[in-house]
Design a protein around this motif. Structure first.
Motif, PDB file in Angstrom:
ATOM      1  N   THR A 109      -8.835   8.597   8.488  1.00  0.00           N
ATOM      2  CA  THR A 109      -7.926   8.035   7.494  1.00  0.00           C
ATOM      3  C   THR A 109      -7.350   9.179   6.675  1.00  0.00           C
ATOM      4  O   THR A 109      -8.084   9.872   5.966  1.00  0.00           O
ATOM      5  CB  THR A 109      -8.664   7.042   6.575  1.00  0.00           C
ATOM      6  N   ILE A 110      -6.034   9.387   6.783  1.00  0.00           N
ATOM      7  CA  ILE A 110      -5.421  10.587   6.217  1.00  0.00           C
ATOM      8  C   ILE A 110      -4.179  10.227   5.414  1.00  0.00           C
ATOM      9  O   ILE A 110      -3.577   9.167   5.621  1.00  0.00           O
ATOM     10  CB  ILE A 110      -5.053  11.602   7.324  1.00  0.00           C
ATOM     11  N   VAL A 135      -2.669   6.588   9.077  1.00  0.00           N
ATOM     12  CA  VAL A 135      -1.869   7.355   8.125  1.00  0.00           C
ATOM     13  C   VAL A 135      -1.451   6.429   6.990  1.00  0.00           C
ATOM     14  O   VAL A 135      -0.873   5.363   7.231  1.00  0.00           O
ATOM     15  CB  VAL A 135      -0.618   7.963   8.793  1.00  0.00           C
ATOM     16  N   ASP A 136      -1.762   6.835   5.777  1.00  0.00           N
ATOM     17  CA  ASP A 136      -1.412   6.048   4.593  1.00  0.00           C
ATOM     18  C   ASP A 136       0.080   5.708   4.615  1.00  0.00           C
ATOM     19  O   ASP A 136       0.927   6.574   4.841  1.00  0.00           O
ATOM     20  CB  ASP A 136      -1.752   6.858   3.345  1.00  0.00           C
ATOM     21  N   ALA A 137       0.397   4.439   4.366  1.00  0.00           N
ATOM     22  CA  ALA A 137       1.797   3.998   4.404  1.00  0.00           C
ATOM     23  C   ALA A 137       2.649   4.692   3.353  1.00  0.00           C
ATOM     24  O   ALA A 137       3.877   4.760   3.497  1.00  0.00           O
ATOM     25  CB  ALA A 137       1.869   2.485   4.226  1.00  0.00           C
ATOM     26  N   LYS A 138       2.031   5.206   2.289  1.00  0.00           N
ATOM     27  CA  LYS A 138       2.816   5.882   1.246  1.00  0.00           C
ATOM     28  C   LYS A 138       2.970   7.378   1.502  1.00  0.00           C
ATOM     29  O   LYS A 138       3.606   8.078   0.704  1.00  0.00           O
ATOM     30  CB  LYS A 138       2.177   5.661  -0.123  1.00  0.00           C
ATOM     31  N   ALA A 139       2.438   7.884   2.613  1.00  0.00           N
ATOM     32  CA  ALA A 139       2.606   9.294   2.956  1.00  0.00           C
ATOM     33  C   ALA A 139       4.080   9.572   3.241  1.00  0.00           C
ATOM     34  O   ALA A 139       4.808   8.707   3.738  1.00  0.00           O
ATOM     35  CB  ALA A 139       1.757   9.655   4.159  1.00  0.00           C
ATOM     36  N   PRO A 140       4.569  10.798   2.952  1.00  0.00           N
ATOM     37  CA  PRO A 140       5.977  11.133   3.202  1.00  0.00           C
ATOM     38  C   PRO A 140       6.359  10.951   4.669  1.00  0.00           C
ATOM     39  O   PRO A 140       5.533  11.125   5.577  1.00  0.00           O
ATOM     40  CB  PRO A 140       6.059  12.610   2.789  1.00  0.00           C
ATOM     41  N   TRP A 141       7.636  10.630   4.896  1.00  0.00           N
ATOM     42  CA  TRP A 141       8.116  10.412   6.257  1.00  0.00           C
ATOM     43  C   TRP A 141       7.882  11.627   7.135  1.00  0.00           C
ATOM     44  O   TRP A 141       7.473  11.493   8.295  1.00  0.00           O
ATOM     45  CB  TRP A 141       9.615  10.082   6.221  1.00  0.00           C
ATOM     46  N   GLU A 142       8.121  12.831   6.605  1.00  0.00           N
ATOM     47  CA  GLU A 142       7.955  14.056   7.395  1.00  0.00           C
ATOM     48  C   GLU A 142       6.500  14.218   7.838  1.00  0.00           C
ATOM     49  O   GLU A 142       6.227  14.661   8.954  1.00  0.00           O
ATOM     50  CB  GLU A 142       8.386  15.278   6.580  1.00  0.00           C
ATOM     51  N   SER A 172      -7.916  -1.837   0.109  1.00  0.00           N
ATOM     52  CA  SER A 172      -7.057  -1.270   1.147  1.00  0.00           C
ATOM     53  C   SER A 172      -7.760  -0.175   1.941  1.00  0.00           C
ATOM     54  O   SER A 172      -7.470   0.022   3.124  1.00  0.00           O
ATOM     55  CB  SER A 172      -5.771  -0.725   0.533  1.00  0.00           C
ATOM     56  N   ARG A 173      -8.678   0.527   1.286  1.00  0.00           N
ATOM     57  CA  ARG A 173      -9.419   1.595   1.997  1.00  0.00           C
ATOM     58  C   ARG A 173     -10.334   0.995   3.050  1.00  0.00           C
ATOM     59  O   ARG A 173     -10.433   1.518   4.166  1.00  0.00           O
ATOM     60  CB  ARG A 173     -10.219   2.427   0.988  1.00  0.00           C
ATOM     61  N   LEU A 174     -10.976  -0.102   2.710  1.00  0.00           N
ATOM     62  CA  LEU A 174     -11.819  -0.815   3.677  1.00  0.00           C
ATOM     63  C   LEU A 174     -10.964  -1.415   4.782  1.00  0.00           C
ATOM     64  O   LEU A 174     -11.319  -1.345   5.969  1.00  0.00           O
ATOM     65  CB  LEU A 174     -12.608  -1.901   2.954  1.00  0.00           C
ATOM     66  N   GLN A 175      -9.822  -1.970   4.428  1.00  0.00           N
ATOM     67  CA  GLN A 175      -8.944  -2.590   5.410  1.00  0.00           C
ATOM     68  C   GLN A 175      -8.422  -1.578   6.420  1.00  0.00           C
ATOM     69  O   GLN A 175      -8.255  -1.900   7.599  1.00  0.00           O
ATOM     70  CB  GLN A 175      -7.770  -3.278   4.706  1.00  0.00           C
ATOM     71  N   LEU A 197     -14.002   9.080   9.248  1.00  0.00           N
ATOM     72  CA  LEU A 197     -13.761  10.351   8.565  1.00  0.00           C
ATOM     73  C   LEU A 197     -12.548  10.219   7.654  1.00  0.00           C
ATOM     74  O   LEU A 197     -11.656   9.402   7.907  1.00  0.00           O
ATOM     75  CB  LEU A 197     -13.478  11.467   9.574  1.00  0.00           C
ATOM     76  N   CYS A 198     -12.515  11.053   6.621  1.00  0.00           N
ATOM     77  CA  CYS A 198     -11.293  11.179   5.827  1.00  0.00           C
ATOM     78  C   CYS A 198     -10.689  12.553   6.109  1.00  0.00           C
ATOM     79  O   CYS A 198     -11.314  13.397   6.758  1.00  0.00           O
ATOM     80  CB  CYS A 198     -11.573  10.983   4.335  1.00  0.00           C
ATOM     81  N   GLY A 199      -9.490  12.767   5.625  1.00  0.00           N
ATOM     82  CA  GLY A 199      -8.763  13.985   5.963  1.00  0.00           C
ATOM     83  C   GLY A 199      -9.341  15.267   5.391  1.00  0.00           C
ATOM     84  O   GLY A 199      -8.915  16.353   5.780  1.00  0.00           O
TER      85      GLY A 199
END
Length: 428
Positions: A109-110, A135-142, A172-175, A197-199
């Motif tokens: 989960t990153i 990948v977190d949905a709020k992470a930047p597009w790039e 949301s972290r559990l989901q 694992l986390c990033g």
């Protein structure tokens, strides 16, 4: 007439010689220049504290990292996947029959630090395993595009089919983990156990050691979810209603609205959000009405991933349950601030949310814990710590291999301290 004929022949001879000379000059100019001696890579050198953890070299030789621009390779490179994975030093064959016969599944989960993600992935990557990346949905597009690019190069690595906007300590972290579990349950790879694992994690044990640890007498056919009955100091997490402010934080509802009791008269446990779970237990989590009801009940709790897994693992009828497990299971090496002075001697990096971001002087403590993974690292704040642990780990992985080592698997080479000529080294 004879003089004219002689002059004509002389002119043609001179012209031929001139053409020959010009051709030689042209061809020499077109020939590739002799290769120059390879310059040492402009990487960070291993510091003194790190060299103490690496194999001792002959006098006059030094370790040099080969891999200096991970992000550049991903973001700017137009290489084909075969070249990309080679240049990034991924291991491309199972290193032993024991590992090949016991494939693992990983959930990553990153949301940030692309370089750290790539270095974590290649440290745990083996072609017989399977990897779900959320990948977190709020992470930047790039960032998401770069992760998609590297993931596309592997048949056994995939992105979660559903992406959450993850909130620290939120449902949301559990989901996010559950989304990957649903995807992994459909995998044709016969994985035996799943690890999350986390990033900002990094492995301490090699893949072979993970397999041997999970197949050992204590953990064979058992889940690893360290935790105990919920202490009174933690009861507010599940006795009071909370709400998740998407992508921001978790707060109590109103002025301390109370929740109802947990379903099925379950005893709530408190523990780590990290685990190693059998495939049968994952099926139980996804299909059991008890697990489903507990999940619904947990939606308005604080940090539900710290009670959900360990509570289910204390149900006697759950596959692989460990009802008397307690804190057993060396999953994570973490330096908590409130444990300073008795569990460890302090953080050589810095504390963030009371967790140590490791510096290079923390590494000996990490290695001595004999845990599966260490948390947390930052590739930009304390890069030497990650460089050193990564090289130490790759040395161990290759030393345990029962197959021929490919040159591209080496993360570092040796170089003469007063020369630019490299020596090939297997890191042994």
């Amino acid at each position: 007439m004879r003089q004219l004929e002689w002059t004509k022949r002389s002119f043609l001879l001179c012209l031929g010689i001139s053409v020959l000379i010009c051709s030689v000059i042209y061809l020499r100019a077109r020939m590739p220049a002799q290769p120059k001696p390879q310059e040492p890579p402009r990487c960070r050198t291993f510091c003194t504290e790190c060299k103490a953890l690496l194999p001792v070299l002959e006098e006059g030789l030094e370790w040099y990292r080969r891999d200096c621009q991970v992000e550049t390779y991903i973001l700017k490179s137009r290489m084909q996947c075969s070249a990309l994975t080679r240049e990034l030093h991924f291991i491309t064959r199972p290193l032993s029959l024991e590992e090949e016969d016991y494939p693992l599944a990983f959930i990553l989960t990153i949301h940030k630090e692309l370089e750290l993600f790539v270095r974590l992935l290649r440290a745990i990557y083996m072609p017989q395993n399977v990897y779900c990346v959320h990948v977190d949905a709020k992470a930047p597009w790039e960032y998401r595009a770069a992760v998609r690019k590297i993931v596309s190069c592997f048949q056994n690595v995939f992105l979660s089919s559903r992406s959450e906007t993850v909130t620290y300590a939120g449902f949301s972290r559990l989901q996010a983990d559950l989304n990957c579990m649903k995807d992994l349950s459909k995998s044709k790879i016969g994985w035996k156990k799943v690890v999350n694992l986390c990033g900002q994690d990094f492995p301490i044990k090699s893949n072979l050691e993970l397999v041997q640890y999970m197949q050992g007498k204590q953990w064979r056919d058992r889940n690893m979810t360290p935790g105990v009955k919920q202490p009174p100091a933690m009861s507010h997490r599940t006795q009071l209603q909370h709400r998740e402010v998407m992508g921001s934080h978790v707060a109590q509802k109103g002025l301390g609205l109370k929740k109802g009791p947990p379903p099925h008269d379950l005893q709530v446990y408190f523990g780590t959000a990290y685990y190693a779970l059998t495939r049968a237990f994952v099926d139980y989590v996804l299909l059991s009405p008890i697990a489903h009801d507990l999940l619904e009940w947990s939606e308005d709790t604080f940090s539900p991933d710290e009670h959900y897994w360990v509570t289910l693992n204390h149900i006697k009828d759950a596959p692989g349950s460990h009802v008397n497990g307690g804190w057993a299971g060396e999953i994570r090496a973490i330096k908590w601030k409130d444990q300073e002075g008795w569990a460890h001697n302090g953080c050589e990096g810095r504390y963030v949310r009371d967790i140590c971001i490791y510096g290079v002087k923390d590494l000996q403590w990490i290695i001595n814990t004999n845990s599966m993974f260490a948390n947390k690292f930052e590739s930009k704040t304390f890069p030497e710590a990650l460089d050193c642990l990564e090289q130490w780990h790759r040395n161990k992985v290759l030393n345990q291999a029962t197959v021929t080592i490919e040159p591209s698997w080496l993360l570092a080479t040796t170089v003469h301290s007063n020369s630019s000529n490299f020596n090939s080294s297997a890191g042994t």
